[in-house]
Design an enzyme around this catalytic site. Structure first.
Site, PDB file in Angstrom:
ATOM      1  N   HIS A   3       9.988  15.121   3.461  1.00 32.60           N
ATOM      2  CA  HIS A   3       9.959  13.676   3.243  1.00 32.60           C
ATOM      3  C   HIS A   3      10.261  12.992   4.580  1.00 32.60           C
ATOM      4  O   HIS A   3      11.200  12.214   4.698  1.00 32.60           O
ATOM      5  CB  HIS A   3      10.931  13.261   2.150  1.00 32.60           C
ATOM      6  CG  HIS A   3      10.611  11.941   1.523  1.00 32.60           C
ATOM      7  ND1 HIS A   3      10.518  11.740   0.154  1.00 32.60           N
ATOM      8  CD2 HIS A   3      10.346  10.727   2.070  1.00 32.60           C
ATOM      9  CE1 HIS A   3      10.233  10.479  -0.102  1.00 32.60           C
ATOM     10  NE2 HIS A   3      10.139   9.836   1.054  1.00 32.60           N
ATOM     11  N   GLU A  32       6.726   8.501  -7.704  1.00 32.64           N
ATOM     12  CA  GLU A  32       7.503   7.334  -7.277  1.00 32.64           C
ATOM     13  C   GLU A  32       6.856   6.079  -7.821  1.00 32.64           C
ATOM     14  O   GLU A  32       5.646   5.884  -7.705  1.00 32.64           O
ATOM     15  CB  GLU A  32       7.548   7.198  -5.744  1.00 32.64           C
ATOM     16  CG  GLU A  32       8.350   8.222  -5.005  1.00 32.64           C
ATOM     17  CD  GLU A  32       8.374   7.948  -3.496  1.00 32.64           C
ATOM     18  OE1 GLU A  32       8.123   6.788  -3.090  1.00 32.64           O
ATOM     19  OE2 GLU A  32       8.617   8.895  -2.739  1.00 32.64           O
ATOM     20  N   ASN A  91       2.268   8.504  -5.768  1.00 36.45           N
ATOM     21  CA  ASN A  91       3.205   7.392  -5.629  1.00 36.45           C
ATOM     22  C   ASN A  91       2.418   6.091  -5.711  1.00 36.45           C
ATOM     23  O   ASN A  91       1.368   5.949  -5.081  1.00 36.45           O
ATOM     24  CB  ASN A  91       3.937   7.446  -4.295  1.00 36.45           C
ATOM     25  CG  ASN A  91       4.838   8.665  -4.186  1.00 36.45           C
ATOM     26  OD1 ASN A  91       5.105   9.343  -5.178  1.00 36.45           O
ATOM     27  ND2 ASN A  91       5.315   8.951  -2.991  1.00 36.45           N
ATOM     28  N   GLU A 130       3.855  11.847   0.871  1.00 32.64           N
ATOM     29  CA  GLU A 130       3.125  10.814   1.613  1.00 32.64           C
ATOM     30  C   GLU A 130       2.852  11.217   3.057  1.00 32.64           C
ATOM     31  O   GLU A 130       3.361  10.596   4.002  1.00 32.64           O
ATOM     32  CB  GLU A 130       3.878   9.477   1.558  1.00 32.64           C
ATOM     33  CG  GLU A 130       4.001   8.922   0.146  1.00 32.64           C
ATOM     34  CD  GLU A 130       4.649   7.539   0.106  1.00 32.64           C
ATOM     35  OE1 GLU A 130       4.960   6.973   1.184  1.00 32.64           O
ATOM     36  OE2 GLU A 130       4.828   7.009  -1.005  1.00 32.64           O
ATOM     37  N   TYR A 162       2.794   1.713  -5.682  1.00 35.76           N
ATOM     38  CA  TYR A 162       3.581   0.490  -5.542  1.00 35.76           C
ATOM     39  C   TYR A 162       2.739  -0.778  -5.690  1.00 35.76           C
ATOM     40  O   TYR A 162       3.200  -1.757  -6.280  1.00 35.76           O
ATOM     41  CB  TYR A 162       4.312   0.495  -4.189  1.00 35.76           C
ATOM     42  CG  TYR A 162       5.405   1.531  -4.131  1.00 35.76           C
ATOM     43  CD1 TYR A 162       6.658   1.296  -4.679  1.00 35.76           C
ATOM     44  CD2 TYR A 162       5.170   2.778  -3.563  1.00 35.76           C
ATOM     45  CE1 TYR A 162       7.646   2.267  -4.659  1.00 35.76           C
ATOM     46  CE2 TYR A 162       6.157   3.744  -3.529  1.00 35.76           C
ATOM     47  CZ  TYR A 162       7.399   3.487  -4.084  1.00 35.76           C
ATOM     48  OH  TYR A 162       8.385   4.451  -4.065  1.00 35.76           O
ATOM     49  N   ARG A 221      14.031  14.240  -8.645  1.00 32.20           N
ATOM     50  CA  ARG A 221      13.244  14.680  -7.494  1.00 32.20           C
ATOM     51  C   ARG A 221      14.000  14.318  -6.221  1.00 32.20           C
ATOM     52  O   ARG A 221      14.395  13.164  -6.031  1.00 32.20           O
ATOM     53  CB  ARG A 221      11.875  14.005  -7.517  1.00 32.20           C
ATOM     54  CG  ARG A 221      11.042  14.326  -6.283  1.00 32.20           C
ATOM     55  CD  ARG A 221       9.673  13.659  -6.332  1.00 32.20           C
ATOM     56  NE  ARG A 221       9.030  13.826  -5.038  1.00 32.20           N
ATOM     57  CZ  ARG A 221       8.609  12.837  -4.259  1.00 32.20           C
ATOM     58  NH1 ARG A 221       8.741  11.583  -4.650  1.00 32.20           N
ATOM     59  NH2 ARG A 221       8.054  13.090  -3.101  1.00 32.20           N
TER      60      ARG A 221
END
Length: 477
Positions: A128, A375, A302, A174, A304, A84
């Site tokens: 992005h 991600e 995504n 995002e 984290y 990606r």
């Protein structure tokens, strides 16, 4: 070099499960003034004193613009199933609209051809965060409604040029960072501190998403085309039952400001009520939410860390800021730092359970949409050592992080989550936005002085899982 450090596991993904790695254009490409590329808001922001750690810029980054063949061969050596990457809008359209730069399109065409020749599936993201600076100057960037229509035209151009070979597309990555970090807190480009502007930018990103989905539907000719958006849908957990109001407020302005219009065709009433102190939402025109609400084929997520929140007992409504904070109304909420968690070099808490629960919950909330982890990764302090005369990076901490989160993804599938893929962030060490070149997320180490690439233990781990679909584990050493 690393074969003694990992062992074969027992958890297996299905044959069609997508595995690979991800990057973003401004973080890796470099070549900022080459090939007809125009400046982006991140060029301007990073060249502004005091905006990034040690004044770092993406002028060179990981030099992917010149090292693309090397990087393609590295991807092939890792048996990567998918890659990606994002298109640099100012590389394709230097002023954001009008004239198209054929040299910029040719760069991405060669990259895609190189991926396909090596059996790697390209996954393209249109935005992005590197908005052309000309659109910021002309329209106020994402604050300007005109930017949404410029994005539609950009999507048409890229879709027509590359859509014969690329099946998987994402409009935005995002958009929360584009809007709330870029125009609200000022921590990211373009560095504006206004909650009203952040909310306006969020709406125009939603509008541009819908316009771009329709544009891609018109232009992408791949028979298996799939169109998505990639959201950092925050996993939010209230510290106590009494903190449910904090979680609700956080969820409204962090998540539902995007999932509402994009996936449900409406802005949540509580979001509108919570933010009336900042804006009357008059920038939402009749018919806008219908445009935002375009059918998509896949939801990119995504992940984290988990955001643990509680009500701020010391909040005084009279002191509420009009900007400069990460979330409109965030003074009412405290984000709790859990000292019982292991943490990454970014000081992010490590909670694989959060990913598992998140994927299950999202599948229940949006049962019609397959989900892909676009991600997931971690920064740690890597050390270069030597093995058999070769430089190595035994990043056991990052490798264990990936094992735990891939396992969490597998468990989510066992619990019924419709998860179709998992991508590691990031393929390469890179420019980590306002943090500069300190944090290293890559599974391939980049020496920024020489541009030497050193695959880490985590790269070997990903290579094994891509080749076998079995999640390897660390060997006891």
């Amino acid at each position: 070099m690393y074969s003694d450090s990992i062992a074969r596991g027992h958890l297996t993904f299905p044959p069609d499960f997508i595995l690979g790695a991800a990057t973003a254009a401004y973080q890796i490409e470099g070549g900022a003034g080459e090939g007809g590329r125009g400046p982006s808001i991140w060029d301007t922001f990073s060249h502004t004193p005091g905006k990034t750690a040690q004044g770092a810029t993406g002028d060179v980054a990981a030099d992917h613009y010149h090292q693309v063949e090397t990087d393609l061969d590295l991807m092939a050596s890792l048996s990567l199933g998918a890659y990606r990457f994002s298109i640099s809008w100012p590389r394709v359209m230097p002023t954001g609209e009008g004239e198209v730069n054929p040299e910029g399109l040719a760069f991405y065409s060669r990259l895609i051809d190189g991926l396909l020749a090596r059996g790697i599936t390209p996954i393209v993201t249109l935005n992005h965060w590197d908005l052309p600076q000309a659109l910021e100057d002309r329209y106020g960037g994402w604050r300007g409604r005109e930017t949404a229509f410029a994005f539609e035209r950009y999507a048409e151009i890229v879709g027509a040029a590359l859509g014969d070979r690329v099946a998987m597309w994402s409009t935005h990555n995002e958009p929360w960072n584009n809007s709330f970090a870029g125009y609200g807190s000022g921590a990211f480009a373009p560095g504006v501190k206004s909650h009203a502007d952040a909310l306006k930018a969020a709406h125009h990103l939603n509008l541009s998403h819908g316009l771009a989905v329709a544009a891609l539907r018109r232009t992408v000719k791949h028979p298996d085309a799939q169109i998505s958006v990639v959201l950092n849908i925050f996993r939010i957990e209230a510290e106590t039952p009494g903190d449910a109001e904090a979680a609700r407020r956080f969820d409204a302005v962090a998540n539902r400001v995007f999932t509402g219009p994009m996936l449900r065709g409406e802005y949540p009433a509580d979001l509108l009520d919570d933010t009336r102190i900042f804006t009357d939402w008059s920038f939402v025109h009749p018919g806008d939410v219908e445009i935002c609400h375009q059918p998509i084929d896949l939801l990119g997520v995504n992940y984290y860390e988990v955001m643990h929140v509680r009500v701020n007992p010391d909040f005084d409504p009279a002191t509420e800021a009009a900007g400069g904070t990460a979330f409109p109304g965030s003074e009412r909420i405290e984000i709790v730092r859990r000292d019982d968690l292991e943490r990454t070099a970014m000081d992010w808490g490590i909670e694989p359970r959060g990913l598992e629960d998140h994927l299950v919950a999202l599948s229940k909330e949006f049962p019609e949409l397959p989900i892909m982890v676009m991600e997931n990764g971690a920064a740690f302090a890597d050390v270069v050592s030597e093995s058999n005369g070769q430089p190595v990076v035994l990043d056991r901490d990052r490798t264990q992080f990936l094992i735990d989160h891939a396992t969490a993804t597998h468990r989510a599938r066992e619990r019924g989550a419709n998860v179709v893929g998992y991508l590691v962030w990031s393929l390469l060490d890179n420019f980590e936005w306002a943090e500069g070149y300190g944090p290293r997320f890559g599974i391939i180490r980049v020496d920024y002085d020489t541009q030497e690439r050193i695959p880490k233990l985590s790269a070997h781990w990903l290579s094994e899982v891509c080749a076998t679909k079995v999640i390897p584990v660390l060997a006891n050493q």
